[in-house]
Motif scaffolding. Structure first.
Motif, mmCIF file in Angstrom:
data_model
loop_
_atom_site.group_PDB
_atom_site.id
_atom_site.type_symbol
_atom_site.label_atom_id
_atom_site.label_comp_id
_atom_site.label_asym_id
_atom_site.label_seq_id
_atom_site.Cartn_x
_atom_site.Cartn_y
_atom_site.Cartn_z
ATOM 1 N N GLY A 119 42.698 -37.830 -19.672
ATOM 2 C CA GLY A 119 42.277 -36.029 -19.551
ATOM 3 C C GLY A 119 42.046 -35.362 -20.299
ATOM 4 N N ARG A 120 42.423 -35.629 -21.667
ATOM 5 C CA ARG A 120 41.932 -34.863 -22.667
ATOM 6 C C ARG A 120 40.567 -35.358 -23.225
ATOM 7 N NH1 ARG A 120 45.900 -35.545 -25.474
ATOM 8 N NH2 ARG A 120 45.445 -37.369 -26.586
ATOM 9 N N ALA A 121 40.215 -36.508 -23.017
ATOM 10 C CA ALA A 121 38.708 -37.090 -23.370
ATOM 11 C C ALA A 121 38.026 -36.536 -22.209
ATOM 12 C CB ALA A 121 38.929 -38.659 -23.244
ATOM 13 N N MET A 122 38.336 -36.462 -20.964
ATOM 14 C CA MET A 122 37.375 -35.987 -19.885
ATOM 15 C C MET A 122 37.009 -34.558 -20.038
ATOM 16 S SD MET A 122 39.036 -38.354 -16.783
ATOM 17 C CE MET A 122 38.349 -37.113 -15.546
ATOM 18 N N ARG A 123 38.007 -33.612 -20.362
ATOM 19 C CA ARG A 123 37.810 -32.311 -20.603
ATOM 20 C C ARG A 123 36.874 -32.141 -21.699
ATOM 21 N NH1 ARG A 123 43.489 -32.568 -19.847
ATOM 22 N NH2 ARG A 123 43.884 -32.037 -22.093
ATOM 23 N N GLU A 124 36.892 -33.025 -22.794
ATOM 24 C CA GLU A 124 36.031 -32.735 -23.881
ATOM 25 C C GLU A 124 34.556 -33.533 -23.889
ATOM 26 O OE1 GLU A 124 38.268 -34.257 -27.081
ATOM 27 O OE2 GLU A 124 39.777 -32.492 -27.063
ATOM 28 N N ALA A 125 34.326 -34.139 -22.619
ATOM 29 C CA ALA A 125 33.138 -34.699 -22.399
ATOM 30 C C ALA A 125 32.048 -33.903 -21.942
ATOM 31 C CB ALA A 125 33.471 -35.792 -21.247
ATOM 32 N N GLU A 126 30.864 -34.320 -21.883
ATOM 33 C CA GLU A 126 29.827 -33.446 -21.379
ATOM 34 C C GLU A 126 29.540 -33.918 -19.748
ATOM 35 O OE1 GLU A 126 25.683 -34.098 -22.784
ATOM 36 O OE2 GLU A 126 25.818 -36.223 -23.047
ATOM 37 N N MET A 127 29.851 -34.976 -19.526
ATOM 38 C CA MET A 127 29.774 -35.660 -18.138
ATOM 39 C C MET A 127 30.979 -36.780 -17.985
ATOM 40 S SD MET A 127 26.582 -37.279 -16.151
ATOM 41 C CE MET A 127 25.666 -35.573 -15.968
ATOM 42 N N VAL A 128 31.521 -36.651 -16.652
ATOM 43 C CA VAL A 128 32.187 -37.831 -16.247
ATOM 44 C C VAL A 128 31.515 -38.532 -15.206
ATOM 45 C CG1 VAL A 128 34.136 -38.460 -15.256
ATOM 46 C CG2 VAL A 128 34.312 -36.775 -16.886
ATOM 47 N N PHE A 129 31.350 -39.532 -14.955
ATOM 48 C CA PHE A 129 30.542 -40.510 -14.053
ATOM 49 C C PHE A 129 31.446 -41.586 -13.378
ATOM 50 C CE2 PHE A 129 28.051 -44.202 -12.411
ATOM 51 C CZ PHE A 129 27.284 -43.759 -11.583
ATOM 52 N N LEU A 130 31.371 -41.544 -12.234
ATOM 53 C CA LEU A 130 32.401 -42.382 -11.177
ATOM 54 C C LEU A 130 31.424 -42.980 -9.871
ATOM 55 C CD1 LEU A 130 35.295 -40.876 -9.363
ATOM 56 C CD2 LEU A 130 33.569 -39.380 -10.694
ATOM 57 N N SER A 131 32.389 -43.744 -9.290
ATOM 58 C CA SER A 131 31.733 -44.403 -7.951
ATOM 59 C C SER A 131 32.731 -44.491 -6.847
ATOM 60 C CB SER A 131 30.726 -45.663 -8.228
ATOM 61 O OG SER A 131 31.674 -46.388 -8.196
ATOM 62 N N GLY A 132 32.321 -44.531 -5.817
ATOM 63 C CA GLY A 132 33.025 -45.142 -4.603
ATOM 64 C C GLY A 132 33.543 -46.354 -4.628
ATOM 65 N N ILE A 133 32.931 -47.193 -5.576
ATOM 66 C CA ILE A 133 33.679 -48.536 -6.238
ATOM 67 C C ILE A 133 35.199 -48.267 -6.910
ATOM 68 C CG2 ILE A 133 33.525 -50.646 -7.406
ATOM 69 C CD1 ILE A 133 30.714 -50.935 -6.080
ATOM 70 N N THR A 134 34.853 -47.027 -7.727
ATOM 71 C CA THR A 134 35.888 -46.747 -8.786
ATOM 72 C C THR A 134 36.939 -46.387 -8.021
ATOM 73 O OG1 THR A 134 34.267 -46.014 -10.415
ATOM 74 C CG2 THR A 134 36.561 -45.080 -10.831
ATOM 75 N N LEU A 135 36.718 -45.314 -6.638
ATOM 76 C CA LEU A 135 37.982 -45.004 -6.062
ATOM 77 C C LEU A 135 38.482 -46.029 -5.416
ATOM 78 C CD1 LEU A 135 35.981 -41.823 -4.585
ATOM 79 C CD2 LEU A 135 37.601 -41.854 -6.461
ATOM 80 N N ALA A 136 37.708 -46.933 -4.673
ATOM 81 C CA ALA A 136 38.209 -47.987 -4.008
ATOM 82 C C ALA A 136 39.311 -48.806 -4.894
ATOM 83 C CB ALA A 136 37.374 -48.983 -3.404
ATOM 84 N N VAL A 137 38.961 -49.128 -6.050
ATOM 85 C CA VAL A 137 39.656 -50.204 -6.744
ATOM 86 C C VAL A 137 40.926 -49.577 -7.381
ATOM 87 C CG1 VAL A 137 37.795 -51.809 -7.130
ATOM 88 C CG2 VAL A 137 38.273 -50.205 -8.833
ATOM 89 N N ILE A 138 40.821 -48.384 -7.736
ATOM 90 C CA ILE A 138 42.088 -47.732 -8.267
ATOM 91 C C ILE A 138 43.192 -47.577 -7.382
ATOM 92 C CG2 ILE A 138 40.746 -46.927 -10.314
ATOM 93 C CD1 ILE A 138 40.875 -44.091 -8.854
#
Length: 303
Positions: A119-138
């Motif tokens: 979460g800390r790394a995501m808040r400090e990023a310029e962008m977070v990228f994910l996909s529907g496959i990400t959502l499915a497999v987790i």
């Protein structure tokens, strides 16, 4: 430079050839995009889970290192392996996929990872990228945890980018996949969707689906099979007609992933949506002239 965090799965890719021959490579939708973003000058970190000490996990980490993709958010799980998929191609370069991923390490990522660090790394990023496959497999629990992290990142000013990339075999039904996607889309700055995925997910015309998603806030890029691209944003639609036919097509694997990489790199560099579409097309057209999702570095066009 701030970094992009791409979340998802990198798999063992087996490309089937003549007489049962095969070629092993490593790929996955968000990983492919991460590689192309890195090649186009963005700092990228990949977040996933791999096995502990198997040759396939080591090879994926080696590929990430060779491509300049950071792996400090990769979780290593003893006794697990990456997923595997095989690709069969017809004479036009169109693909049929076969998957072995039921026990893939990434399925345990959100149960085993340090979510405070993620979460800390995501808040400090310029962008977070994910996909529907990400959502499915987790899985459902992973999606619940990720949703909170994405909201915190969005609230911290981070751009969230998403490709629904619908794979029916990963979901109980289209309604479940649509619900998961539409929980993420209001948090997004950018959504990129193929026309067929929009139709299959929502059972409506792709134009209507993209317009509805754009009304939730993001800039939505709709990629049609005839290579028309439409940008839905702010209640308006900019339609960019297809260019000349692409010759020498060998394999369409990774076309959408590479388009996303160049499109997002261009938008982060301050290019207009139309300019970003042109960049995405240039890269995708190079990719489909090669076998596999990740093409040789020297074949990658500049932004």
């Amino acid at each position: 430079m701030s970094r992009i965090i791409a979340l998802g799965e990198c798999m063992v890719e087996l490309s089937l050839g003549a007489e049962g021959a095969g070629r092993i490579a490593y790929a996955g939708d968000t990983f492919n995009t991460a590689v192309y973003l890195s090649r186009l000058g963005r700092a990228v970190t990949y977040a996933t889970a791999l096995g502990g000490d198997d040759p396939f996990s080591r090879a994926i980490l080696g590929l990430a290192d060779a491509e300049g993709v950071e792996t400090d958010l990769v979780l290593r799980l003893e006794g697990k392996l990456p997923g595997l998929y095989a690709i069969e191609r017809d004479e036009r370069g169109e693909r049929r996929f076969f998957y072995w991923r039921g026990e893939a390490a990434v399925r345990d990522y959100f149960q085993r990872a340090d979510l405070d660090a993620l979460g800390r790394a995501m808040r400090e990023a310029e962008m977070v990228f994910l996909s529907g496959i990400t959502l499915a497999v987790i899985g459902e629990a992973g999606r619940a945890a990720l949703g909170g992290l994405l909201k915190d990142a969005r609230d911290a000013g981070v751009a969230v980018a998403f490709d629904p990339n619908y794979r029916p075999r990963l979901w109980t039904d289209a309604a479940a996949a649509r619900a998961a996607a539409e929980a993420v889309i209001p948090l997004c700055a950018h959504v990129s969707v193929s026309g067929p995925d929009a139709v299959d997910l929502c059972g409506e015309r792709a134009e209507a689906v993209a317009a509805g998603w754009a009304a939730m806030g993001p800039e939505v890029v709709r990629r049609e099979e005839d290579r028309t691209v439409a940008i839905h944003a702010g209640g308006a639609v900019e339609v960019i007609p297809p260019g000349p036919a692409v010759d020498g097509v060998v394999d369409t694997t990774g076309a959408g992933d590479s388009f996303n990489g160049a499109y997002l790199a261009a938008r982060l560099a301050g290019r207009t949506p139309a300019e970003a579409v042109a960049a995405g097309r240039r890269l995708a057209e190079a990719v489909i002239r090669h076998t596999g999702a990740i093409i040789p570095r020297d074949a990658t066009p500049a932004l």
